[in-house]
Design an enzyme around this catalytic site. Structure first.
Site, short mmCIF file in Angstrom:
data_model
loop_
_atom_site.label_atom_id
_atom_site.label_comp_id
_atom_site.label_asym_id
_atom_site.label_seq_id
_atom_site.Cartn_x
_atom_site.Cartn_y
_atom_site.Cartn_z
N ASP A 122 37.30 9.87 -6.52
CA ASP A 122 36.05 10.11 -5.79
C ASP A 122 36.15 9.13 -4.63
O ASP A 122 36.00 7.92 -4.81
CB ASP A 122 34.84 9.78 -6.66
CG ASP A 122 33.54 10.08 -5.93
OD1 ASP A 122 33.42 9.66 -4.77
OD2 ASP A 122 32.67 10.75 -6.52
N HIS A 123 36.43 9.64 -3.44
CA HIS A 123 36.83 8.69 -2.37
C HIS A 123 35.70 7.73 -1.99
O HIS A 123 35.95 6.69 -1.42
CB HIS A 123 37.40 9.43 -1.15
CG HIS A 123 36.38 10.04 -0.25
ND1 HIS A 123 35.76 11.23 -0.51
CD2 HIS A 123 35.85 9.61 0.92
CE1 HIS A 123 34.92 11.51 0.46
NE2 HIS A 123 34.94 10.55 1.34
N HIS A 167 29.81 12.13 -5.43
CA HIS A 167 29.56 10.91 -4.65
C HIS A 167 28.17 10.32 -4.92
O HIS A 167 28.04 9.13 -5.19
CB HIS A 167 29.68 11.20 -3.15
CG HIS A 167 30.96 11.88 -2.76
ND1 HIS A 167 32.16 11.58 -3.35
CD2 HIS A 167 31.23 12.84 -1.84
CE1 HIS A 167 33.12 12.32 -2.80
NE2 HIS A 167 32.57 13.10 -1.89
#
Ligand code: BG6
Length: 481
Positions: A171-172, A234
């Site tokens: 999950d960047h 996010h």
């Protein structure tokens, strides 16, 4: 430590847009072992040289300070290799294994930057050919599934070939320095923790706003929507970091156990609460940064009658002793008034006001992007008159100024962590499944609801119903407060 890093989907958007530029930064920062090999795998025939030229050409789209000179690229390119593979052919995996076995690097990272429908096939083949030994790690890009069942299916196949400790789910947002600072703020400082609870906090707002539209990704986006694209992952990850109990250590599982508890404590949605507490919107034509822009239904590859949401605002609660009754508002959208991601912690009013005028409660604003910093809003007296009204003031902390050396980007950080085997900033399968479990009633309710998403003008802050959602509790979004 020698490494081999393999990208499935080696000619895809994600690889050249995000991963290669991040790797180049790591290279420039001296963090990539000189004898490391980066192998791009895709279905068409190319030589190493042709692939290197393909990547170099795409670097022209990278911001100038992060673009390599010809000389730098020539050195970086020595690490790049290319291999043609048909992902459905077991022989091609055997060929890959042969290439990797030639030198048995200390670490092999297999990065699946393909469409997620290929994950089960690739993982099963990797397992079958024996590319799952202890030195191997597999990195899985989002979207990890489309709903709970498909996420579970992916996890089952991953688990049949790999240990959980070998699976790095990206999950960047977790790689962003501003997001890591959330943990530092809460658990590296004693100041806020005693206040971090229902007794002192009135509500928490998380906003992930983008001014961009769906661009060329209309085909993907239309089958995804804002809830799956931004909230399930996010926004919920940010929520867990805000609401979790202090972990007993900084180990990956100690942190992930606490995050999972938060996800399990989220108030479950029902059809009634979806109608009341979730707002979905879709952008129409409007103006962003002074430029006219098209509406969602006119975007490339979007069906003209699409009911896909490009905006979501919702209200939820974390049902435990620390947070009972505190609203958590989450909102995200495309083509909003600006690129602005932040968290607002609204503290309660003073219990007994003694100064004249309406009391503005304190708030802590955690700015995630484009700026990365903290603002603590307080009230102060100018000292000009007796019985004066207090004035709002703020303490501002700009992390880019506080840390003047260049800060590491999200993908660079996560790629280096995957190579080093650090799992802290990756999502565990049970967290990810629980997040799907929580959003699924919303998806199901919408699927059965003939009402289309609420329209909003591009360049606005979403449909008016989003303001009404928070106004019901006597709150306002940051830009309206
Ligand atoms: C991705 C979404 O996960 O995050 C995109 O798929 C979105 O739709 C992007 O634009 C936002 O990331 P960032 O880092 O630009 O906030």
């Amino acid at each position: 430590m020698s490494f081999d890093l393999v990208f499935f989907g080696g000619t895809g958007d994600l690889t050249w847009r995000k991963l290669m530029p991040a790797l180049f930064q790591a290279f420039r920062h001296g963090k990539l072992a000189a004898d490391g090999r980066i192998l791009a795998v895709a279905r068409d025939e190319r030589s190493d040289e042709q692939y290197r030229a393909f990547i170099q050409e795409r670097f022209s789209g990278v911001e100038p300070s992060k673009r390599p000179s010809d000389e730098e690229f020539a050195r970086f390119a020595q690490l790049l290799h290319y291999r043609r593979m048909d992902l459905s052919r077991p022989e091609d995996y055997a060929g890959l294994k042969g290439w990797l076995d030639e030198r048995s690097a200390d670490t092999v990272v297999l990065y699946l930057a393909t469409s997620p429908h290929l994950f089960p096939l690739i993982c099963a083949q990797l397992g079958a050919v024996g590319l799952n030994g202890p030195s191997v790690r597999v990195v899985l890009e989002k979207p990890l599934g489309h709903d709970l069942a498909s996420a579970q299916q992916i996890n089952r196949v991953v688990r049949s070939a790999f240990q959980e400790s070998q699976a790095f789910r990206i999950d960047h947002y977790l790689g962003k320095p501003a997001v890591q600072n959330l943990m530092a703020l809460r658990f590296g400082n004693a100041l806020f923790e005693p206040l971090w609870r229902r007794e002192s906090i009135a509500n928490i707002q998380i906003t992930l706003a983008e001014d961009l539209g769906v661009g060329t990704r209309g085909g993907y986006y239309d089958t995804t929507g804002a809830l799956r694209d931004m909230i399930q992952n996010h926004a919920l990850q940010l929520l867990t970091m805000l609401a979790m109990e202090p972990p007993s250590t900084s180990d990956a599982d100690a942190i992930r156990d606490e995050k999972l508890k938060v996800l399990k404590s989220l108030k479950p949605f029902t059809a009634e609460s979806v109608a009341r507490d979730v707002v979905r919107g879709q952008y129409r034509a409007g103006t962003v940064a002074g430029q006219p822009v098209a509406g969602y239904l006119d975007e490339v590859k979007v069906p003209p009658d699409s009911r896909c949401e490009t905006f979501v605002a919702l209200r939820t609660e974390v049902q435990n002793w620390r947070w009972a009754g505190v609203p958590f508002y989450l909102r995200t959208g495309k083509r909003l008034a600006g690129r602005d991601s932040h968290i607002v912690i609204n503290f309660r009013d003073v219990p007994h006001p003694i100064f004249p005028g309406s009391s503005h409660a304190n708030k802590l604003v955690i700015k995630l992007q484009p700026e990365d910093g903290l603002e603590l809003h307080l009230l102060a007296a100018k000292g000009n008159a007796n019985n004066e009204m207090l004035s709002p003031v703020s303490l501002d902390l700009d992390f880019d100024k506080a840390f003047p050396t260049e800060r590491v980007g999200a993908y660079e950080r996560l790629l280096m962590d995957a190579l080093a085997g650090r799992l802290n900033l990756f999502v565990r399968s049970d967290e990810q499944e629980q997040a799907w479990r929580w959003v699924e009633p919303v998806l199901n309710t919408w699927a059965n609801d003939p009402t289309p998403p609420r329209p909003y003008a591009a360049g606005s802050w979403g449909p008016p119903a989003s303001s009404a959602l928070v106004a019901r509790d006597g709150c306002a979004w940051a830009e309206e407060a």
